[in-house]
Design a protein around this motif. Structure first.
Motif, short mmCIF file in Angstrom:
data_model
loop_
_atom_site.label_atom_id
_atom_site.label_comp_id
_atom_site.label_asym_id
_atom_site.label_seq_id
_atom_site.Cartn_x
_atom_site.Cartn_y
_atom_site.Cartn_z
N GLU A 23 0.80 -1.16 -0.32
CA GLU A 23 0.00 -0.07 0.12
C GLU A 23 0.92 1.36 0.04
OE1 GLU A 23 -3.06 2.17 -0.38
OE2 GLU A 23 -3.39 0.00 -0.21
N THR A 24 0.55 2.33 -0.73
CA THR A 24 1.30 3.43 -1.07
C THR A 24 1.18 4.06 0.32
OG1 THR A 24 0.72 3.68 -3.21
CG2 THR A 24 1.57 5.53 -2.07
N ARG A 105 -2.37 5.98 -3.20
CA ARG A 105 -2.29 4.95 -3.99
C ARG A 105 -2.96 5.30 -5.37
NH1 ARG A 105 -4.93 0.09 -5.01
NH2 ARG A 105 -6.10 0.21 -3.12
N SER A 177 -3.38 5.14 -10.93
CA SER A 177 -3.02 4.48 -9.71
C SER A 177 -1.61 4.06 -9.79
CB SER A 177 -3.79 3.26 -9.57
OG SER A 177 -5.26 3.74 -9.51
N ARG A 178 -1.05 3.96 -8.57
CA ARG A 178 0.39 3.61 -8.33
C ARG A 178 0.23 2.33 -8.13
NH1 ARG A 178 0.10 8.74 -5.65
NH2 ARG A 178 1.46 10.38 -6.27
#
Length: 275
Positions: A23-24, A105, A177-178
């Motif tokens: 998770e970012t 994220r 999104s990352r």
């Protein structure tokens, strides 16, 4: 620990959509603790269900989960009750839709920077998604929109119970999104015939083919701005992606097919045929 303790007594099945360790915004030490905990839990399970081929590869390569232990069951995607006949926007402001919670994220900050770079073009943007998971980040995003004087063009809509109206009224779907473990929002956008502009991250490349959207590296607002600019100024190319999105929509899995895969796995585990 609990999964390991119960694994001798129970046939445990794990569903992994998105490892929390990835998770970012999670601090490195916390991410490592999550990685170790998730690895123990997944190894204690008799079988692991994943929502995408990308997550399957990730669990094999980074969490050391045996390939034969993993079953792929992509989520089903609902389709509109009637076909959405879209045309490239003419003589009206194109609507760019983002469906995502306001978390780091999802890359809203990258999108805001990209939109600032193309403020000379005609567009409006709707950020549909709740702020409850990270209120501090959500406030930062709103302040950034105000700072860039984009408040009249970017609207924060909050969560909606049913995004059908948003998907029906939009012209493009954009979400840089990352990381994505699957990407339900992308699948829904494609099901409604929306071209997609997204980050090339996680499972997104498996879901969005080149004839239905443009993928750019995460955290690169200039690349995202270029992709959006092309779609907003090249009507012929946009029309090609409209047709591509409809082709992909016809191939998306249904909830019936997904549940059949999971039901068969449960039967196999119960009967001892699995592993």
């Amino acid at each position: 620990v609990m999964a390991s303790a119960e694994s001798e007594r129970l046939n445990l099945l794990a569903l992994c959509h998105h490892p929390l360790a990835l998770e970012t915004g999670v601090e490195p030490a916390a991410a490592e603790r999550l990685r170790q905990s998730e690895t123990r839990a997944l190894k204690a399970a008799r079988a692991v269900i994943v929502t995408s081929a990308a997550t399957r590869r990730l669990l094999i390569e980074e969490f050391d989960i045996p390939a034969e232990k993993i079953t792929l069951a992509p989520p089903g995607t609902r389709r509109p009750q009637q076909a959405i006949l879209r045309r490239a926007p003419e003589n009206r402001t194109p609507v760019l839709l983002t469906l995502a919670t306001l978390t780091r994220r999802k890359g809203h900050d990258t999108l805001i920077a990209a939109l600032a770079a193309i403020r000379h073009l005609d567009w409006s943007a709707r950020f549909v998604g709740g702020a409850e998971f990270d209120p501090e980040w959500a406030n930062w995003l709103k302040n950034e929109v105000a700072r860039l004087d984009l408040g009249e063009r970017i609207e924060f809509v909050d969560s909606v119970k049913d995004p059908v109206q948003e998907l029906t009224n939009a012209d493009l779907f954009v979400l840089p999104s990352r990381f994505e473990g699957y990407g339900m929002a992308f699948a829904e956008a494609l099901a409604f015939g929306l071209p997609v502009v997204a980050g090339r991250a996680g499972a997104v490349p498996d879901l969005v083919p080149p004839d239905a959207g443009i993928l750019v590296p995460p955290d690169q607002p200039d690349a995202l701005a270029d992709a959006l600019s092309r779609l907003l100024t090249d009507a012929e190319f946009l029309q090609q992606l409209l047709h591509g999105a409809l082709r992909v929509a016809a191939t998306l899995p249904t909830w019936e097919s997904s549940t059949q895969v999971i039901a068969e796995l449960i039967r196999d585990v119960q009967s001892g045929r699995f592993l």
